[in-house]
Design an enzyme around this catalytic site. Structure first.
Site, PDB file in Angstrom:
ATOM      1  N   HIS A  24      -0.427  43.885  11.438  1.00  0.00           N
ATOM      2  CA  HIS A  24       0.545  44.943  11.152  1.00  0.00           C
ATOM      3  C   HIS A  24       1.421  44.465  10.007  1.00  0.00           C
ATOM      4  CE1 HIS A  24       3.868  47.733  11.503  1.00  0.00           C
ATOM      5  NE2 HIS A  24       3.295  48.373  12.498  1.00  0.00           N
TER       6      HIS A  24
ATOM      7  N   HIS B 208      10.813  41.352  16.961  1.00  0.00           N
ATOM      8  CA  HIS B 208      11.401  40.954  15.685  1.00  0.00           C
ATOM      9  C   HIS B 208      12.872  40.583  15.848  1.00  0.00           C
ATOM     10  CE1 HIS B 208      12.193  42.154  11.189  1.00  0.00           C
ATOM     11  NE2 HIS B 208      11.846  40.888  11.301  1.00  0.00           N
TER      12      HIS B 208
ATOM     13  N   GLU C 187      19.582  47.290  11.272  1.00  0.00           N
ATOM     14  CA  GLU C 187      18.762  48.501  11.266  1.00  0.00           C
ATOM     15  C   GLU C 187      19.398  49.616  12.093  1.00  0.00           C
ATOM     16  OE1 GLU C 187      15.033  47.274  12.850  1.00  0.00           O
ATOM     17  OE2 GLU C 187      14.658  45.776  11.304  1.00  0.00           O
TER      18      GLU C 187
ATOM     19  N   TYR D 127       8.344  58.099  18.502  1.00  0.00           N
ATOM     20  CA  TYR D 127       8.229  56.842  17.765  1.00  0.00           C
ATOM     21  C   TYR D 127       7.281  55.939  18.539  1.00  0.00           C
ATOM     22  CZ  TYR D 127       9.649  52.435  15.563  1.00  0.00           C
ATOM     23  OH  TYR D 127       9.663  51.229  14.903  1.00  0.00           O
TER      24      TYR D 127
ATOM     25  N   HIS E 139      14.503  42.947  18.948  1.00  0.00           N
ATOM     26  CA  HIS E 139      14.084  44.311  19.247  1.00  0.00           C
ATOM     27  C   HIS E 139      12.572  44.394  19.115  1.00  0.00           C
ATOM     28  CE1 HIS E 139      15.046  43.959  14.951  1.00  0.00           C
ATOM     29  NE2 HIS E 139      14.036  44.806  14.745  1.00  0.00           N
TER      30      HIS E 139
END
Length: 453
Positions: A306, A349, A355, A364, A385
């Site tokens: 990814h 992450h 963010e 989402y 997160h």
């Protein structure tokens, strides 16, 4: 939706030209709403046609490099010195400006909100703005603020400009028209609109909704621009031709009006006797625009892994540090997922950037429950997160066949600065107290023995 709204809207006789657009990003445009109103061969004639006044609006210092030098020449019914008067201070108590570090009782953590409630009273676009976070310092022109808005009334004789920064508007529910000095922009959900610093405008509703709701990024720093594509090459992501700048349009009315200004975090108003949206012709590269997010051409991994979410950057506002944005505007649009042997959602992450996310429609992929259209989340710098438990289980155990991720449009305002929560955001009734629990099902699988668990 927008076609219906266009049919319903009836232009007043004092409003010349409906919305029309010129394609391109950062172009040197020229447009006139009356024939011969735009001077040719020079900027400031001794006398302008139609009795207009010539005026320059500068978005950069005179001596900025050519690639970042921005200005437009406006030919208008009255000069801007007549569009203000003796100012008096006013207050928009829910619109905050960095630096802003209020005292509230909400502890540090990952945060998520359901949508703003619909207004219980009549609110215009300006009155409906609610600041969620601030970052940086508007007085030194760095950082940003993330706002949510919900309104249900038009700005009829009210006009506004923001000296503190440009406004990137992201509607979630309801189409509306942004009537700027340089022309009209009709914008609907899945489109964005940008109003430059210092440009006068008003917002009126299109269509028939109970509430008009969305998000705003107030960018205090260097203006948004297109990111460099690097080895991606000359195409894909947000292509310049898909940005639309309005043709000239003006409003010629003699009636009591109010001009409101945001300047260094404070608000001021002046009474005038006419509309300030009186630009009959203009040329230059300092201009508002809109962009249809559905025209974004995403790139991604076509074999495994990814890639970083920076590949979904629509616009970036650079800082003085190379490769580090003052703020990025990033989207997560429909796309195909085809990677083999790969955990396909965004990975877990921790990030030096902060963010703020919103959802325009659909779901989402990293959090299919709890994050709804009109909702918001905040993951500040170095706070972990990633996918919730159900998203992790689904992606870890699902068949890895090609899947189209459809019916989705999430976005992110990402900044190099920590985002300070406002008291309004900390005390908002739609704050999801149980958000942190979305990861509680992620238990230890490691037992010291080899093999896939």
């Amino acid at each position: 939706m927008l076609e219906k709204a266009e049919r319903q809207r009836k232009a007043a006789p004092d409003q010349q030209r409906s919305a029309g657009y010129m394609p391109g990003f950062g172009n040197d445009f020229e447009t006139e709403s009356l024939p011969g109103s735009l001077p040719q061969g020079q900027n400031s004639p001794q006398k302008c046609n139609y009795g207009l006044y010539a005026e320059q609006l500068s978005g950069s210092p005179f001596t900025a490099p050519r690639g970042t030098n921005e200005r437009s020449w406006l030919y208008r019914i009255r000069p801007s010195v007549r569009h203000t008067g003796r100012f008096t201070k006013i207050d928009y108590p829910h619109w905050k400006t960095a630096p802003h570090t209020p005292e509230h009782s909400l502890a540090l953590g990952q945060l998520r909100w359901s949508p703003l409630p619909a207004p219980s009273q009549s609110l215009t676009f300006l009155q409906g703005i609610r600041t969620m976070t601030t970052a940086g310092d508007a007085l030194t022109q760095v950082g940003m603020a993330a706002h949510a808005y919900a309104f249900n009334a038009d700005m009829v004789d009210d006009y506004f400009f923001n000296a503190d920064g440009e406004l990137l508007i992201v509607p979630e529910t309801g189409a509306f028209q942004v009537f700027t000095e340089l022309g009209r922009i009709d914008v609907e959900p899945s489109e964005i609109c940008l109003v430059p610093r210092g440009m006068m405008f008003k917002v009126t509703r299109l269509g028939d909704e109970k509430v008009w709701r969305g998000y705003i990024c107030e960018n205090y720093g260097a203006k948004f621009t297109l990111p460099d594509r690097g080895p991606i090459g000359a195409n894909c992501l947000a292509n310049p031709r898909d940005f639309k700048t309005p043709v000239a349009a003006y409003e010629d009315k003699e009636t009591p009006c109010r001009v409101q200004v945001k300047w260094c975090g404070s608000f001021h108003t002046a009474e005038i006797a006419h509309s300030p949206l009186d630009v009959v012709a203009w040329h230059g590269n300092y201009a508002p625009y809109k962009y249809d997010l559905k025209t974004f051409s995403p790139v991604g991994a076509i074999l495994f892994d990814h890639p970083d979410p920076s590949i979904f950057t629509v616009l970036t506002a650079p800082s003085g540090e190379e490769g580090t944005a003052n703020v990025d505007f990033v989207i997560f649009p429909p796309r195909w997922l085809v990677a083999e042997h790969t955990f396909r959602p965004p990975w877990y992450h921790r990030n030096i950037m902060s963010e703020f996310m919103g959802l325009i429609h659909g779901r989402y992929d990293a959090k299919e429950e709890g994050f709804v259209p009109g909702g918001m989340s905040l993951h500040n710098m170095m706070l972990a997160h990633g996918p919730d438990f159900s998203g992790f289980e689904k992606a870890s155990n699902g068949e890895l066949k090609p899947v189209k991720l459809d019916n989705t449009m999430a976005f992110m305002f990402e900044t190099r600065f920590p985002q300070q929560l406002t008291t309004f955001a900390a005390e908002l009734e739609t704050l999801q107290d149980d958000y942190i629990d979305c990861w509680s099902g992620l238990e230890r699988k490691f037992d010291g023995t080899p093999g896939i668990k």
